[in-house]
Design an enzyme around this catalytic site. Structure first.
Site, PDB file in Angstrom:
ATOM      1  N   GLY A  22      23.769  -8.173  14.237  1.00 20.37           N
ATOM      2  CA  GLY A  22      24.240  -9.377  14.925  1.00 20.37           C
ATOM      3  C   GLY A  22      25.736  -9.383  15.175  1.00 20.37           C
ATOM      4  O   GLY A  22      26.199  -9.855  16.221  1.00 20.37           O
ATOM      5  N   ASN A  23      26.517  -8.823  14.221  1.00 21.16           N
ATOM      6  CA  ASN A  23      27.976  -8.890  14.358  1.00 21.16           C
ATOM      7  C   ASN A  23      28.518  -8.048  15.503  1.00 21.16           C
ATOM      8  O   ASN A  23      29.669  -8.213  15.901  1.00 21.16           O
ATOM      9  CB  ASN A  23      28.663  -8.509  13.034  1.00 21.16           C
ATOM     10  CG  ASN A  23      28.329  -7.099  12.609  1.00 21.16           C
ATOM     11  OD1 ASN A  23      27.177  -6.691  12.674  1.00 21.16           O
ATOM     12  ND2 ASN A  23      29.314  -6.355  12.186  1.00 21.16           N
ATOM     13  N   LYS A 140      11.989 -15.149   8.917  1.00 20.24           N
ATOM     14  CA  LYS A 140      13.096 -14.567   9.701  1.00 20.24           C
ATOM     15  C   LYS A 140      14.109 -15.652  10.085  1.00 20.24           C
ATOM     16  O   LYS A 140      13.773 -16.605  10.794  1.00 20.24           O
ATOM     17  CB  LYS A 140      12.492 -13.942  10.963  1.00 20.24           C
ATOM     18  CG  LYS A 140      13.490 -13.426  11.951  1.00 20.24           C
ATOM     19  CD  LYS A 140      13.965 -12.069  11.555  1.00 20.24           C
ATOM     20  CE  LYS A 140      15.152 -11.634  12.387  1.00 20.24           C
ATOM     21  NZ  LYS A 140      15.922 -10.596  11.715  1.00 20.24           N
ATOM     22  N   LYS A 225      14.579  -6.550  13.993  1.00 23.16           N
ATOM     23  CA  LYS A 225      15.004  -5.480  14.908  1.00 23.16           C
ATOM     24  C   LYS A 225      15.091  -4.116  14.226  1.00 23.16           C
ATOM     25  O   LYS A 225      14.927  -3.093  14.874  1.00 23.16           O
ATOM     26  CB  LYS A 225      16.323  -5.810  15.589  1.00 23.16           C
ATOM     27  CG  LYS A 225      17.500  -5.935  14.644  1.00 23.16           C
ATOM     28  CD  LYS A 225      18.540  -4.903  14.908  1.00 23.16           C
ATOM     29  CE  LYS A 225      19.702  -4.956  13.971  1.00 23.16           C
ATOM     30  NZ  LYS A 225      19.663  -5.634  12.698  1.00 23.16           N
ATOM     31  N   LYS A 287      16.103  -3.275   6.507  1.00 16.90           N
ATOM     32  CA  LYS A 287      16.843  -2.071   6.918  1.00 16.90           C
ATOM     33  C   LYS A 287      16.406  -0.886   6.060  1.00 16.90           C
ATOM     34  O   LYS A 287      16.159   0.213   6.560  1.00 16.90           O
ATOM     35  CB  LYS A 287      18.356  -2.275   6.743  1.00 16.90           C
ATOM     36  CG  LYS A 287      18.924  -3.343   7.654  1.00 16.90           C
ATOM     37  CD  LYS A 287      20.437  -3.447   7.493  1.00 16.90           C
ATOM     38  CE  LYS A 287      20.948  -4.791   7.959  1.00 16.90           C
ATOM     39  NZ  LYS A 287      20.544  -5.173   9.312  1.00 16.90           N
TER      40      LYS A 287
HETATM   41  P1  ADP Z   1      22.261  -7.677  10.761  1.00 18.55           P
HETATM   42  O1  ADP Z   1      22.593  -8.645  11.830  1.00 18.55           O
HETATM   43  O2  ADP Z   1      23.172  -6.500  10.769  1.00 18.55           O
HETATM   44  O3  ADP Z   1      20.803  -7.306  10.680  1.00 18.55           O
HETATM   45  P2  ADP Z   1      21.830  -9.057   8.224  1.00 18.55           P
HETATM   46  O4  ADP Z   1      22.558 -10.306   7.841  1.00 18.55           O
HETATM   47  O5  ADP Z   1      20.384  -9.153   8.541  1.00 18.55           O
HETATM   48  O6  ADP Z   1      22.680  -8.419   9.404  1.00 18.55           O
HETATM   49  O7  ADP Z   1      21.996  -7.959   7.071  1.00 18.55           O
HETATM   50  C1  ADP Z   1      23.278  -7.603   6.560  1.00 18.55           C
HETATM   51  C2  ADP Z   1      23.580  -8.436   5.322  1.00 18.55           C
HETATM   52  O8  ADP Z   1      22.728  -8.067   4.258  1.00 18.55           O
HETATM   53  C3  ADP Z   1      24.961  -8.248   4.742  1.00 18.55           C
HETATM   54  O9  ADP Z   1      25.935  -9.014   5.396  1.00 18.55           O
HETATM   55  C4  ADP Z   1      24.750  -8.722   3.294  1.00 18.55           C
HETATM   56  O10 ADP Z   1      25.148 -10.068   3.165  1.00 18.55           O
HETATM   57  C5  ADP Z   1      23.238  -8.672   3.085  1.00 18.55           C
HETATM   58  N1  ADP Z   1      22.776  -7.906   1.930  1.00 18.55           N
HETATM   59  C6  ADP Z   1      21.779  -8.345   1.131  1.00 18.55           C
HETATM   60  N2  ADP Z   1      21.527  -7.463   0.180  1.00 18.55           N
HETATM   61  C7  ADP Z   1      22.378  -6.419   0.350  1.00 18.55           C
HETATM   62  C8  ADP Z   1      22.573  -5.157  -0.331  1.00 18.55           C
HETATM   63  N3  ADP Z   1      21.837  -4.825  -1.386  1.00 18.55           N
HETATM   64  N4  ADP Z   1      23.526  -4.329   0.134  1.00 18.55           N
HETATM   65  C9  ADP Z   1      24.269  -4.667   1.208  1.00 18.55           C
HETATM   66  N5  ADP Z   1      24.114  -5.836   1.905  1.00 18.55           N
HETATM   67  C10 ADP Z   1      23.182  -6.704   1.496  1.00 18.55           C
HETATM   68 MG    MG Z   2      19.105  -8.559  10.148  1.00 20.19          MG
END
Ligand code: ADP
Ligand code: MG
Length: 324
Positions: A22-23, A140, A225, A287
């Site tokens: 998203g960023n 979600k 995604k 992920k």
């Molecule tokens: P994106 O838009 O990239 O999919 P998400 O918010 O879905 O972003 O996923 C990224 C986020 O996952 C990070 O900003 C962090 O806050 C969170 N996160 C949760 N658990 C973990 C972990 N074990 N290691 C790294 N990030 C994590």
């Molecule tokens: Mg995400």
């Protein structure tokens, strides 16, 4: 007979599926204006264009959490003037809008570099199963972050909504997120990739569809995604899957004083941590799951890294690098 452009790359250049978090499009502290999103996409496009110029064949998958949330609000607020569209059609709208700005930014950046590669967005449907248990358990997060008070006000008017806490960052609306099974347009995407085009596909995880006999029908959901990117990467036989987000990589004990970045790890070890519940549902867990599936299904290498480290991540020296 098709005459190939003299400058075109050999057919065997490795294919990388890039999943943009998203960023890459909207930062957390931003409002969501067109200009903000356009500027963010532009800086991502500079990085991607450099890689394309270096010979990488890239397929871009992007998220749409904030955008589909905003689209849904526009439809709901406008319902006294025009009928709102269902969530899957909102997904299609965001694929078009985001595909357009990614496509244009990349075309501009490639033109500056004198590269003649075509850039194209494919409106992509992704097959899910009608009886996926996810339809009964919305998970979600989409749209803006709310405070607890804002959440309570919203729920007073719309008791059908599910609004829950998201990774310590505030409250967000949750929608069903069924598991993606197959990318409907995968063959067309592979043809474009073979022809050296830069393809944007499966935007927002793809438009979720189910099969009814021999017909496809959109359903009310948003696919993750990263999991959709795995389906695409596997079905087009990509060599690598690179997932870009707003943290350096995958951490153990994330957010705690003893957090620890995993820099190089194999699939089995990562799967062990996933099974022990180290990764947050709805953010890092999908992920990690996408990476595990990709490697299990024949992929060679997968990476979870920060967007700013794209160049180093794709070359193997940043983020969490996962191999079989
Ligand atoms: P994106 O838009 O990239 O999919 P998400 O918010 O879905 O972003 O996923 C990224 C986020 O996952 C990070 O900003 C962090 O806050 C969170 N996160 C949760 N658990 C973990 C972990 N074990 N290691 C790294 N990030 C994590
Ligand atoms: Mg995400």
């Amino acid at each position: 007979m098709v005459l190939r452009d003299e400058t075109s790359l050999p057919r065997q250049t490795p294919v990388t599926v890039l999943a943009l978090g998203g960023n890459a499009i909207l930062q957390r502290n931003q409002e969501g204006t067109f200009e903000e999103q356009y500027e963010n996409v532009k800086s991502t496009a500079i990085q991607i264009a450099t890689l394309v110029n270096d010979g990488f064949r890239i397929v871009i998958v992007h998220g749409n959490g904030p955008q589909i949330g905003a689209t849904v609000i526009r439809h709901e607020m406008g319902r006294t003037k025009v009928p709102p569209l269902p969530l899957h059609a909102c997904g299609a709208e965001t694929q078009g809008f985001l595909g357009y700005i990614i496509q244009q930014s990349l075309q501009d950046e490639l033109a500056k570099r004198g590269t003649s590669r075509a850039v194209v967005t494919v409106v992509t449907q992704v097959l899910v199963e009608r009886n996926d248990p996810a339809f009964k358990h919305p998970s979600k997060p989409i749209g803006p972050f709310y405070t607890k008070d804002q959440r309570n006000v919203l729920l007073r008017d719309r008791s059908d909504l599910v609004i829950e806490e998201d990774s310590g960052r505030g409250y967000r609306r949750l929608v069903p997120s069924p598991d993606p099974k197959a990318v409907i347009e995968d063959k067309a995407i592979r043809v474009l990739v073979d022809d050296e085009s830069v393809v944007i596909a499966c935007g927002g995880g793809g438009i979720p569809v189910i099969r009814q006999g021999d017909q496809l029908r959109g359903v009310e959901a948003v696919i993750d995604k990263d999991l959709a990117a795995e389906r695409l990467a596997t079905s087009i036989h990509a060599e690598s899957l690179v997932i870009l987000t707003d943290v350096e990589g995958v951490y153990l004990n994330y957010g705690k004083p003893n957090q620890q970045l995993l820099s190089e790890i194999n699939r089995d070890e990562l799967e062990g941590y996933a099974k022990k519940g180290y990764f947050a549902r709805g953010s890092m867990a999908p992920k990690v799951e996408a990476v595990i599936r990709f490697l299990r299904n024949g992929g060679k290498r997968a990476v979870i890294a920060s967007l700013g480290d794209l160049g180093r991540a794709i070359k193997g020296s940043a983020g969490t690098q996962v191999t079989n």
